[in-house]
Structure formats: C-alpha cells, structure tokens
Design a protein around this motif. Sequence first.
Motif, mmCIF file in Angstrom:
data_model
loop_
_atom_site.group_PDB
_atom_site.id
_atom_site.type_symbol
_atom_site.label_atom_id
_atom_site.label_comp_id
_atom_site.label_asym_id
_atom_site.label_seq_id
_atom_site.Cartn_x
_atom_site.Cartn_y
_atom_site.Cartn_z
ATOM 1 N N MET A 105 -38.826 -95.162 8.635
ATOM 2 C CA MET A 105 -37.881 -93.639 8.779
ATOM 3 C C MET A 105 -36.921 -94.175 9.942
ATOM 4 S SD MET A 105 -40.805 -90.907 9.287
ATOM 5 C CE MET A 105 -39.649 -89.760 9.812
ATOM 6 N N ALA A 106 -37.450 -95.225 10.806
ATOM 7 C CA ALA A 106 -36.317 -95.780 11.645
ATOM 8 C C ALA A 106 -35.114 -96.351 11.161
ATOM 9 C CB ALA A 106 -37.074 -96.356 12.773
ATOM 10 N N GLY A 107 -35.633 -97.373 10.426
ATOM 11 C CA GLY A 107 -34.582 -98.184 9.750
ATOM 12 C C GLY A 107 -33.760 -97.456 8.764
ATOM 13 N N GLN A 108 -34.229 -96.318 8.112
ATOM 14 C CA GLN A 108 -33.591 -95.415 7.219
ATOM 15 C C GLN A 108 -32.658 -94.681 8.197
ATOM 16 O OE1 GLN A 108 -36.300 -93.588 5.152
ATOM 17 N NE2 GLN A 108 -36.675 -95.126 3.903
ATOM 18 N N MET A 109 -32.974 -94.227 9.182
ATOM 19 C CA MET A 109 -32.130 -93.396 10.312
ATOM 20 C C MET A 109 -31.127 -94.115 10.778
ATOM 21 S SD MET A 109 -33.099 -91.979 14.026
ATOM 22 C CE MET A 109 -33.062 -93.436 14.696
ATOM 23 N N LEU A 110 -31.069 -95.513 11.230
ATOM 24 C CA LEU A 110 -30.295 -96.404 11.564
ATOM 25 C C LEU A 110 -29.129 -96.674 10.512
ATOM 26 C CD1 LEU A 110 -32.390 -98.888 13.664
ATOM 27 C CD2 LEU A 110 -30.808 -96.984 14.670
ATOM 28 N N SER A 111 -29.766 -96.959 9.349
ATOM 29 C CA SER A 111 -28.751 -97.108 8.072
ATOM 30 C C SER A 111 -28.116 -96.157 7.870
ATOM 31 C CB SER A 111 -29.905 -97.420 6.987
ATOM 32 O OG SER A 111 -28.652 -97.835 5.623
ATOM 33 N N ALA A 112 -28.455 -94.839 8.140
ATOM 34 C CA ALA A 112 -27.499 -93.465 7.668
ATOM 35 C C ALA A 112 -26.619 -93.363 8.923
ATOM 36 C CB ALA A 112 -28.590 -92.126 7.586
ATOM 37 N N ILE A 113 -27.017 -93.672 10.076
ATOM 38 C CA ILE A 113 -25.762 -93.607 10.971
ATOM 39 C C ILE A 113 -24.880 -94.729 10.686
ATOM 40 C CG2 ILE A 113 -25.529 -93.997 13.510
ATOM 41 C CD1 ILE A 113 -28.390 -93.055 14.052
ATOM 42 N N ALA A 114 -25.141 -95.756 10.335
ATOM 43 C CA ALA A 114 -24.211 -97.062 10.447
ATOM 44 C C ALA A 114 -23.415 -96.562 9.147
ATOM 45 C CB ALA A 114 -25.323 -98.295 10.089
ATOM 46 N N ALA A 115 -23.928 -96.074 8.179
ATOM 47 C CA ALA A 115 -23.140 -95.688 6.878
ATOM 48 C C ALA A 115 -21.975 -94.557 7.189
ATOM 49 C CB ALA A 115 -24.161 -95.465 5.792
ATOM 50 N N GLU A 116 -22.454 -93.951 8.018
ATOM 51 C CA GLU A 116 -21.280 -93.020 8.510
ATOM 52 C C GLU A 116 -20.301 -93.438 9.212
ATOM 53 O OE1 GLU A 116 -21.163 -89.484 7.774
ATOM 54 O OE2 GLU A 116 -22.852 -89.914 6.271
ATOM 55 N N LEU A 117 -20.601 -94.491 9.940
ATOM 56 C CA LEU A 117 -19.651 -95.103 11.004
ATOM 57 C C LEU A 117 -18.798 -96.194 10.314
ATOM 58 C CD1 LEU A 117 -22.036 -95.939 13.913
ATOM 59 C CD2 LEU A 117 -20.219 -94.202 13.999
ATOM 60 N N ARG A 118 -19.060 -96.359 9.133
ATOM 61 C CA ARG A 118 -18.582 -97.632 8.328
ATOM 62 C C ARG A 118 -17.010 -97.210 7.952
ATOM 63 N NH1 ARG A 118 -21.305 -99.389 3.314
ATOM 64 N NH2 ARG A 118 -22.193 -101.081 4.251
ATOM 65 N N GLU A 119 -16.634 -96.017 7.466
ATOM 66 C CA GLU A 119 -15.373 -95.640 6.931
ATOM 67 C C GLU A 119 -14.453 -95.553 8.103
ATOM 68 O OE1 GLU A 119 -13.290 -92.146 4.257
ATOM 69 O OE2 GLU A 119 -15.611 -92.434 4.164
ATOM 70 N N PRO A 120 -14.838 -94.943 9.184
ATOM 71 C CA PRO A 120 -13.895 -94.529 10.178
ATOM 72 C C PRO A 120 -13.531 -96.118 10.887
ATOM 73 C CG PRO A 120 -15.859 -93.472 10.994
ATOM 74 C CD PRO A 120 -15.770 -93.872 9.313
ATOM 75 N N ILE A 121 -14.436 -96.743 11.052
ATOM 76 C CA ILE A 121 -14.439 -98.044 11.738
ATOM 77 C C ILE A 121 -13.113 -98.815 10.843
ATOM 78 C CG2 ILE A 121 -15.317 -100.180 12.463
ATOM 79 C CD1 ILE A 121 -17.744 -98.548 13.201
ATOM 80 N N CYS A 122 -13.515 -99.020 9.616
ATOM 81 C CA CYS A 122 -12.522 -99.807 8.717
ATOM 82 C C CYS A 122 -11.252 -99.175 8.797
ATOM 83 C CB CYS A 122 -13.237 -99.884 7.051
ATOM 84 S SG CYS A 122 -14.606 -100.752 7.022
ATOM 85 N N GLU A 123 -11.092 -97.881 8.909
ATOM 86 C CA GLU A 123 -9.834 -97.182 9.075
ATOM 87 C C GLU A 123 -9.138 -97.673 10.208
ATOM 88 O OE1 GLU A 123 -6.542 -95.018 7.664
ATOM 89 O OE2 GLU A 123 -8.162 -95.672 6.537
ATOM 90 N N ILE A 124 -9.858 -97.641 11.250
ATOM 91 C CA ILE A 124 -9.399 -98.015 12.676
ATOM 92 C C ILE A 124 -8.652 -99.272 12.602
ATOM 93 C CG2 ILE A 124 -9.748 -98.680 15.085
ATOM 94 C CD1 ILE A 124 -11.936 -96.189 14.833
ATOM 95 N N ARG A 125 -9.430 -100.235 11.817
ATOM 96 C CA ARG A 125 -8.933 -101.731 11.850
ATOM 97 C C ARG A 125 -7.668 -101.711 10.866
ATOM 98 N NH1 ARG A 125 -13.007 -106.791 9.588
ATOM 99 N NH2 ARG A 125 -11.547 -108.268 10.011
ATOM 100 N N LEU A 126 -7.670 -101.160 9.681
ATOM 101 C CA LEU A 126 -6.484 -101.178 8.884
ATOM 102 C C LEU A 126 -5.383 -100.620 9.778
ATOM 103 C CD1 LEU A 126 -8.182 -100.196 5.700
ATOM 104 C CD2 LEU A 126 -7.319 -102.365 5.932
ATOM 105 N N GLN A 127 -5.334 -99.487 10.499
ATOM 106 C CA GLN A 127 -4.309 -99.118 11.205
ATOM 107 C C GLN A 127 -3.708 -100.028 12.224
ATOM 108 O OE1 GLN A 127 -2.500 -96.139 10.229
ATOM 109 N NE2 GLN A 127 -4.069 -95.689 8.668
ATOM 110 N N ALA A 128 -4.749 -100.689 12.859
ATOM 111 C CA ALA A 128 -4.283 -101.515 13.927
ATOM 112 C C ALA A 128 -3.588 -102.735 13.354
ATOM 113 C CB ALA A 128 -5.652 -102.001 14.646
ATOM 114 N N GLU A 129 -4.066 -103.249 12.110
ATOM 115 C CA GLU A 129 -3.273 -104.192 11.486
ATOM 116 C C GLU A 129 -1.852 -103.872 11.045
ATOM 117 O OE1 GLU A 129 -6.075 -105.467 8.649
ATOM 118 O OE2 GLU A 129 -7.303 -106.897 10.132
#
Length: 333
Positions: free
Chosen positions: A14-38
């Motif tokens: 359950m801990a692993g799945q919770m961390l994975s779910a949080i990480a998956a939610e963060l992936r898209e906005p982080i990638c967008e920040i990187r693309l906008q910065a570049e």
Amino acid sequence: QVREHLRRTEQLAMAGQMLSAIAAELREPICEIRLQAEALLERQSDSLTAQEIRRIARHAGQTAETVDRLVGFARTDRTEIATFDLNTLLRGLLQLRDSAHRTRGIEVQADWNRASVFVEGVPAQLEEAMLQLLFQAEQTAHRLTLVTREAGGSALIRFDFANPESNAELALCRSLLRAHGGDLTISIEGFGIELPAVAAPVIRIPKPLAPGVSSRPMTILVIEPDEASQRRLLTGLGEAGHRVVPVTSAEEGMDLLRRIHFDAAFCATRLSGMKWLDFFEAARPQLSAFVLVVEGFDAFPRTEGIRILRKHWEASELLITLTAVTQQPLPVA
C-alpha cells in the motif's frame, strides 16, 4: 508471525502504491515546467535571467527523474519482503554514485561498525529510499560520512553532512521508512535513519525430495478452528517447504482469498459459520487444489476435485496428499 508478515506485506504494498500515485500526479506538471523553462531560455538574451531559467530547468529535470523512480514502487515484483544486509545495500549505492561524487568534488567516507547489519523489508523500496537520501545529501554536501550501527535491536544509519534541506522527497522517504517500522530524522548535522534490526538469515540445506514431489513451494491457506490440528498442519506443511497462512473460519479464509493468491487450501469439515462445502464452491475458482481434513467418522459428499486427508494423519499420508496436489490440480469449475 505469519499474520504479522502478511500484515507488513500488505502495508508495504500500500505504501508503494501510494507513493507511486503521488509521483504519477506530479509527473505532468513537472515536465510542463521543464518544457516552459527550456522554451523561455531560447528567447532570453539576458545572461543573468538565462542562468536562473537554466537552474529551474535543471531542478525540474532532477525532480522528473525522482518521479520516474517513485512510480516503480507499485510494481508487484517489488513488494516481496526479505531479510538482507543493509551494509551491502549501502556499499552498492556508494559505488553507483562514486563517479558523480568525484565529478562534484564530494569527499565520501564510510564507517561500517559491523560487517553486516540485517533488516527485514522490501529491498527495492529501501534501496530507493536510501538512494533518495544520498541524492539529497549530494545537493549541499562537500564532505559526506555514512555511518551504520546496530544498537538496542535497531539498525542506525547516519548521513553526516552540513545543513541539509527539507523537501517533498524527504517526506516521501520518511513515509516509506515508517511503513518498514522505522523513521527519518533531519538535523543540522544530516539525516538519521532507524530501522528494526533482525538476526542474520539461517541458510537451510534443503532435504532431498521424494520421487514425484514438486520442488515448487506453494502458498497454502489452512482453515482449521482446532488449535492442535492447525499447529500440526503448520509444522508438517512448513517442513515440506511450503508457506502457510492459518485462519480459524471460512469467512476469514474468503477475506484473504480476495486479497492474496493461494495455491491450495486445507480445510476442516467442522467450521462455525460458513460450511466447508459452501466455502469450497466459493473458493474453487481461485484455488489450484483443495484438501478436506476429515475426522474418522465424518460423512461427506464425494465431490470432484477434493482431496481427503485424515485429521490424525501420518507423515506418509501428508506426503502422498501433497504429491497429488502438485501433480493434479483442481479441474476447471
């Protein structure tokens, strides 16, 4: 011990799945920040502003890598609990990061108080947590000392370096360590980790198998309200090399079958609540084998796919039953 092991396995998954779910939610906005910065960097002529944008892009890239690693926590093949040497795991991580430490000019020292410090948990998840802590230390450290100790039944690990920073990655590491029964502390001197220490695993030489007996260990559910009979089955099946989970009622057995895969079930005829035949019909699609443990004068219907074992079995009878179970699974219902 079996129930505690089962509880911890579920908790870690359950801990692993919770961390994975949080990480998956963060992936898209982080990638967008990187693309906008570049994109901004290509249009920016001011050198000072460009330097700040590069820093944003670099941190976004590092965070995206962290997210990708965390997503791997929920993989089902990474949730098996094992006993392993923490020093060996940490040595491997230092070797992995040696080139990066040399490039950045980080002086690293290790102080292993003992040759081995054993802990129990999911190796892949604890390795990921320790790697994250090492990454965090690298951001500010010019000198890093890694210390391991065992004291009072605990494995103690220190990442000694000056002025660590607290962030979301550390909060995720702390959650994972707590799921393993440990904790993470942060001070001006670095990170402190505590995990429950365990004894070194005993290496058993397997006994030679009788002809025709499968060497594949099974996970077996035992439904037996009689404590003495249950204990005897646990001992016999365990000595045969199988994993055993005991319960006292069919209702408990059905609850476990919804969450965990079992290869076979050994079920008593006299149960409170749900009857054994009702349990067999409900559980049949999820089992490869079903063994009914009968008393001397029990009367029961002959049902296809059910193996019979006397409650007061001899070792040879149990061996014959296990041989039949491994060689002739239940017919499809």
